[in-house]
Write an enzyme that holds these catalytic residues in place. Structure first.
Site, mmCIF file in Angstrom:
data_model
loop_
_atom_site.group_PDB
_atom_site.id
_atom_site.type_symbol
_atom_site.label_atom_id
_atom_site.label_comp_id
_atom_site.label_asym_id
_atom_site.label_seq_id
_atom_site.Cartn_x
_atom_site.Cartn_y
_atom_site.Cartn_z
ATOM 1 N NE ARG A 110 -2.619 0.496 3.500
ATOM 2 C CZ ARG A 110 -2.048 1.102 4.555
ATOM 3 N NH1 ARG A 110 -1.723 2.380 4.484
ATOM 4 N NH2 ARG A 110 -1.795 0.426 5.658
ATOM 5 C CG ASP A 129 -8.750 16.150 -15.920
ATOM 6 O OD1 ASP A 129 -8.002 15.502 -16.670
ATOM 7 O OD2 ASP A 129 -9.828 15.703 -15.480
ATOM 8 C CE1 TYR A 177 -16.412 12.193 -16.386
ATOM 9 C CE2 TYR A 177 -15.043 12.259 -14.417
ATOM 10 C CZ TYR A 177 -15.851 11.557 -15.297
ATOM 11 O OH TYR A 177 -16.096 10.226 -15.079
ATOM 12 C CE LYS A 200 -11.961 8.124 -19.146
ATOM 13 N NZ LYS A 200 -11.764 8.093 -17.707
#
Length: 410
Positions: free
Chosen positions: A77, A202, A130, A227
């Protein structure tokens, strides 16, 4: 658009807030171009075996020779070698010192916001942000005491008028999703910095291949690596890149504390995708230009949104701050919502699906799909809007497919 060779003039050293996560065998690359770094950054041959592909390290825990005496990794982690390779690569591609990988783009956004704002603070987002970003702020952060405003970032006067003493972040998308608005990053950064706020960009639509927000004055860059970075519709992830070491440590603390980290196989898939980012984007940009040209001439499309068109309001800014115009195209169907819904179900090669940025072409109806969460809000999108993610297929096949759907919808 002619793309100059992109170089980052800096030494390749630590890319993460924890120096133990460096690759000790990394070579220095003073002037390698983007395409070269995408293949090599963070991806040195494995020192144990000579493998040219970084191993997928599945271990959840790592041996300690004595208490606190280990080889840079304790628990997955906190850090994982495959993730560290991806983080180093992303830092290189964004031209900065610190990269962090997350389980999704929204996990990356969440960690950035948690590290940068406190109850009573104010965030300014795009008027056409978005839908997931809007949902995160409106449904998660607003109940926790964070206020926000949605403003057209192209209008600097409107941005200044929306300013509060408590404004800490201007959250920029450029090009925006799904309206493909182009924002002048340098101008917004100057305005924000003069007022003591920071700018998060972004960069998902543009990718680091087409746009370098940190070099234009932004403080933090986020991506949904689901993406274009991954590029094959087979992985979900997010990344953050920034230069401020103290802020990077704060974001990394949230990452470790909340645990929204990607698995090593996910990191491997994004790394594999990044290697071909430049060649994919070149083809997608070329195909998108042809699709935009078709739409501009077809009566079924009343408005075409593509930064590469000279008539696009942000065309000149895009020419200045991007190396090409991207693979996303949106348009408004002249006959309205019903025709738009019919159109998106009428294509053969453009697959009706959410997401974007992969090798296959996708088509969607934002109002009822990706941006349904913004319905009824100031960020709601035109129900006649259609969004295209243009892939790498043969351009003549794509044009033929879309033309027959447009003819049927008209």
């Amino acid at each position: 658009m002619t793309r100059p060779k992109r170089r980052f003039w800096r030494r390749s050293t630590a890319h993460n807030v924890d120096e133990r996560r460096q690759n000790p065998g990394a070579r220095e690359r003073h002037d390698d171009a983007f395409e070269t770094r995408a293949v090599h950054a963070g991806q040195e041959p494995d020192p144990a075996t000579g493998a040219v592909v970084p191993p997928i390290t599945l271990a959840s825990t790592f041996v300690q020779d004595a208490v606190g005496d280990h080889r840079g990794y304790e628990y997955a982690r906190s850090a994982n070698p495959t993730r560290a390779a991806l983080e180093a690569c992303i830092a290189e591609l964004e031209g900065t010192a610190h990269g962090l990988a997350f389980a999704s783009g929204m996990a990356a956004e969440d960690a950035v916001l948690r590290a940068m704002v406190r109850p009573g603070d104010h965030v300014i987002i795009p008027a056409d942000a978005y839908g997931g970003t809007y949902r995160l702020l409106a449904r998660v952060f607003e109940p926790a005491g964070i206020t926000w405003s949605a403003v057209d970032h192209v209008d600097l006067n409107a941005l200044a008028a929306a300013w509060h003493d408590a404004t800490k972040i201007v959250w920029v998308e450029t090009p925006t999703n799904p309206l493909l608005t182009v924002v002048d990053i340098a101008a917004v950064a100057r305005l924000a910095h003069e007022r003591g706020a920071r700018v998060v960009v972004d960069n998902t639509f543009a990718t680091p291949y087409l746009q370098q927000p940190l070099g234009l004055g932004a403080d933090v860059v986020v991506h949904s690596s689901t993406k274009y970075l991954g590029g094959h519709s087979d992985v979900v992830g997010g990344v953050v890149a920034l230069s401020d070491a103290a802020l990077a440590e704060e974001i990394a603390f949230v990452q470790r504390a909340a645990g929204a980290v990607p698995g090593p196989f996910d990191c491997y898939l994004v790394l594999r995708g990044v290697k071909t980012l430049s060649v994919r984007m070149d083809r997608q940009c070329a195909n998108a230009r042809a699709i935009a040209a078709l739409l501009s001439e077809h009566a079924a499309a009343s408005r075409v949104l593509y930064p590469g068109l000279p008539g696009h309001p942000g065309h000149d800014v895009a020419r200045r701050q991007m190396h090409d115009y991207g693979g996303m195209v949106s348009f408004v169907v002249a006959a309205g919502e019903e025709a738009a819904i019919k159109l998106v179900a009428s294509t053969r090669l453009f697959t009706l699906a959410e997401s974007l940025g992969a090798v296959e072409s996708l088509i969607e109806h934002p109002a009822e799909m990706t941006h349904a969460s913004a319905a009824g809000s100031p960020l709601a999108v035109d129900p006649a809007l259609v969004r295209l993610s243009v892939g790498i297929e043969n351009v003549e096949d794509l044009v033929t497919d879309l033309r027959q759907a447009l003819d049927a919808a008209g």
